[in-house]
Design a protein around this motif. Structure first.
Motif, short mmCIF file in Angstrom:
data_model
loop_
_atom_site.label_atom_id
_atom_site.label_comp_id
_atom_site.label_asym_id
_atom_site.label_seq_id
_atom_site.Cartn_x
_atom_site.Cartn_y
_atom_site.Cartn_z
N MET A 204 0.80 -1.22 0.00
CA MET A 204 0.00 0.00 0.00
C MET A 204 0.84 1.27 0.00
N THR A 205 2.04 1.20 0.57
CA THR A 205 2.85 2.41 0.77
C THR A 205 4.06 2.51 -0.15
N GLY A 206 4.52 1.38 -0.68
CA GLY A 206 5.76 1.38 -1.45
C GLY A 206 6.99 1.23 -0.60
N LEU A 207 6.85 1.19 0.73
CA LEU A 207 8.00 0.94 1.59
C LEU A 207 8.43 -0.51 1.46
N PRO A 208 9.72 -0.80 1.54
CA PRO A 208 10.15 -2.20 1.50
C PRO A 208 9.62 -2.98 2.70
N SER A 209 9.17 -4.19 2.47
CA SER A 209 8.72 -5.04 3.56
C SER A 209 9.90 -5.33 4.49
N GLY A 210 9.63 -5.33 5.80
CA GLY A 210 10.67 -5.65 6.77
C GLY A 210 11.47 -4.48 7.28
N VAL A 211 11.22 -3.25 6.77
CA VAL A 211 11.96 -2.08 7.27
C VAL A 211 11.53 -1.81 8.71
N PRO A 212 12.48 -1.57 9.62
CA PRO A 212 12.13 -1.30 11.02
C PRO A 212 11.43 0.04 11.19
N VAL A 213 10.46 0.07 12.13
CA VAL A 213 9.69 1.27 12.42
C VAL A 213 9.79 1.56 13.91
N VAL A 214 10.12 2.82 14.26
CA VAL A 214 10.13 3.23 15.66
C VAL A 214 8.88 4.04 15.94
N PRO A 215 8.37 4.01 17.18
CA PRO A 215 7.17 4.80 17.49
C PRO A 215 7.40 6.29 17.41
N GLY A 216 8.66 6.72 17.51
CA GLY A 216 8.93 8.15 17.45
C GLY A 216 8.34 8.87 18.64
N ALA A 217 7.71 10.02 18.39
CA ALA A 217 7.24 10.85 19.49
C ALA A 217 6.06 11.68 19.06
N GLY A 218 5.30 12.16 20.04
CA GLY A 218 4.29 13.16 19.76
C GLY A 218 4.93 14.39 19.15
N ASP A 219 4.12 15.19 18.46
CA ASP A 219 4.71 16.26 17.65
C ASP A 219 5.54 17.24 18.46
N VAL A 220 5.22 17.44 19.73
CA VAL A 220 6.01 18.39 20.53
C VAL A 220 7.43 17.87 20.73
N ALA A 221 7.57 16.61 21.15
CA ALA A 221 8.90 16.05 21.33
C ALA A 221 9.61 15.89 19.99
N ALA A 222 8.87 15.56 18.93
CA ALA A 222 9.49 15.41 17.61
C ALA A 222 10.00 16.75 17.09
N LEU A 223 9.20 17.81 17.24
CA LEU A 223 9.67 19.11 16.76
C LEU A 223 10.84 19.60 17.60
N ALA A 224 10.88 19.20 18.88
CA ALA A 224 12.03 19.55 19.71
C ALA A 224 13.30 18.91 19.15
N VAL A 225 13.19 17.65 18.74
CA VAL A 225 14.34 16.99 18.10
C VAL A 225 14.70 17.71 16.81
N GLY A 226 13.70 18.01 15.98
CA GLY A 226 13.95 18.66 14.70
C GLY A 226 14.48 20.07 14.81
N CYS A 227 14.24 20.73 15.96
CA CYS A 227 14.82 22.06 16.22
C CYS A 227 16.18 21.96 16.89
#
Length: 497
Positions: A222-245
């Motif tokens: 459905m997505t075009g991503l390779p099967s078996g690629v690892p996925v991390v839960p990451g973070a809510g947008d506040v913590a994610a934007l903190a990382v990105g900043c």
């Protein structure tokens, strides 16, 4: 080149980026989805719409970086939305998202009965937008729907489940719900019981940067991503934007002007979770830290709202042309003030039912005055967040700004003048999706988030405060405070209801 994918489920659209392990941005795609407001105070979105947009964006990114070796996927998403699934994994209606304020009475009841517990263990001042309050509302007002539910997932975690068949969340997203113990990183079962639901509905809590699962063959198709690629839960947008900043070290303040405005500062976890009235505390993607969060409910939304208001079919004023109208307006907007509470007041007032206003209107008020006043009003609310942080001992040596509103040069300069600090506009503005990709890189390479984000401010544009504007903005700020506190007092007075 090896690369990771970052997926950010925002309030109005999904943003997907591919980032090389050398830090280069290889591709970025955005796809919108609709928001539904079936009743006043109700704000919902369809998780099916999220998934459709995610699949479209991922296929486009995959086509753009077809030669790249995709080694990981990270997630980010709007906080305090909840998705209910039945025992067959079918959706039980639309998701209730963070802008929804229907649960005001339930939040007040929980605070009255368990306020001390929530402050001490969940580090929260509960309000209507939290997932705990929303689930309490469902228990009272839609018990049949809640009774059929077997899973209650947060926004980004629904996408994690669609990609991997794994149901899991992370501490940052969970900490915003009002029902996670910030010290043990477990759900507080007593609060779940008080809200009227079984804590078994909630997903397990795992680290933001630890692999939760792998892309399934079905999701791959459905997505075009390779099967078996690892996925991390990451973070809510506040913590994610903190990382990105790059808010991963002391003294770096991140300001983002998306639909909402976020003001974030990293602190040692033990220090951050002490009771601090007027602001939120959110777990960081780095487990040794936490975030102080100041929230401007209508950040970039305020300026886009004004544009919708003043344009028409007969006068198709572009957004850029509207912003340019402010270029000749002096600081203080010729006496006009704007209170940016279009979707309620957050920091420092925590008053969801407050509403925005212009004060000082006259027959000579122009579109330029209104545009300048809107940008100033949001900047003044950001200043309130910064003053709260410094009052509680936070030290700020550098300010970084990102997201859509940061594209407006004049707004960046206004923020520098109002905060009286240099502001650096980051080169990559979509910080939540970038943060999600970097969290995936930490998982697959073992390199720390601090190392990965150390150079994010390089290449950004710097806006220095103009000392000549200091007095005018001080006077305008005092006018703003009178208007903001007047609106809050109006809402507090029961005679106005």
């Amino acid at each position: 080149m090896k690369a990771t994918i970052g997926i950010d489920l925002g309030t109005s659209a999904v943003k997907v980026v591919a980032v090389g392990l050398d830090g280069s941005l290889l591709a970025e795609v955005s796809r919108p989805y609709p928001t539904h407001t079936p009743l006043p105070g109700w704000v919902e979105q369809s998780p099916d719409d999220w998934w459709t947009a995610v699949c479209q964006a991922l296929r486009e990114v995959r086509a753009t970086v077809a030669e790249a070796d995709l080694v990981g996927v990270g997630l980010s998403g709007q906080l305090n939305g909840v998705v209910l699934l039945d025992d067959a994994g079918q959706l039980l209606g639309d998701a209730i998202i963070w802008l929804d304020t229907r649960a005001t009475a339930e939040a007040e009841k929980l605070v009255n009965g368990f306020g001390d517990l929530m402050r001490e263990r969940a580090a929260t001042e509960l309000n209507a937008i939290t997932v705990l309050a929303k689930l309490a509302w469902l228990a009272v007002n839609d018990p049949e729907r809640l009774g059929r539910a077997r899973s209650a997932l947060l926004v980004k975690d629904y996408i994690l489940w669609r990609l991997t068949d794994v149901r899991q969340t992370d501490p940052s997203d969970a900490s915003a719900t009002g029902m996670m113990d910030v010290y043990t990183l477990d759900w507080i079962e007593e609060l779940c019981a008080a809200a009227g639901f079984d804590p078994k509905l909630l997903p397990p809590i795992g680290r933001s940067t630890a692999v939760a699962g792998y892309v399934t063959p079905r999701a791959s198709a459905m997505t075009g991503l390779p099967s078996g690629v690892p996925v991390v839960p990451g973070a809510g947008d506040v913590a994610a934007l903190a990382v990105g900043c790059g808010v991963a070290e002391a003294g770096v303040l991140g300001v983002t002007l998306g639909t909402a405005g976020h003001v974030v500062l990293a602190r040692d976890a033990e220090e951050a979770f002490r009771i601090r009235p007027g602001m939120w505390r959110v777990t960081h993607a780095d487990p040794d830290q936490a975030l102080w969060l100041g929230l401007v409910m209508s950040g970039g939304l305020s300026l886009s709202w004004l544009h919708r208001l003043v344009r028409s079919a007969d006068s198709p004023l572009t957004f850029d042309a509207m912003v340019a109208c402010a270029n000749q307006v002096p600081p203080g907007a010729n006496g006009l003030s704007f209170i940016p509470f279009l979707e309620g007041a957050a920091t420092p007032y925590a008053m969801p039912s407050a509403r925005g206003a212009f004060t000082g209107l006259s027959s000579s008020t122009s579109i330029g005055d209104m545009t300048q006043a809107v940008m100033e009003g949001v900047a003044f609310n950001v200043r309130q967040c910064v003053e709260l942080f410094t009052e509680y001992g936070g030290s700020i040596k550098e300010v970084r700004i990102a997201e859509g509103g940061a594209r407006v040069d004049r707004w960046c300069q206004i923020l520098a003048d109002v905060l009286q600090r240099p502001v650096v506009r980051l080169e990559h503005l979509d910080t939540s999706s970038l943060g999600a990709a970097l969290m995936a890189q930490t998982a697959v390479t073992g390199v720390s988030l601090r190392s990965l984000t150390a150079d994010l401010a390089k290449g950004g544009r710097r806006f220095d405060p103009d000392a000549l504007n200091l007095d005018a903005y001080e006077r305008a700020y005092r006018r703003y405070l009178v208007g903001a506190e007047g609106e809050v007092n109006r809402v507090r007075d029961p005679r106005n209801h």
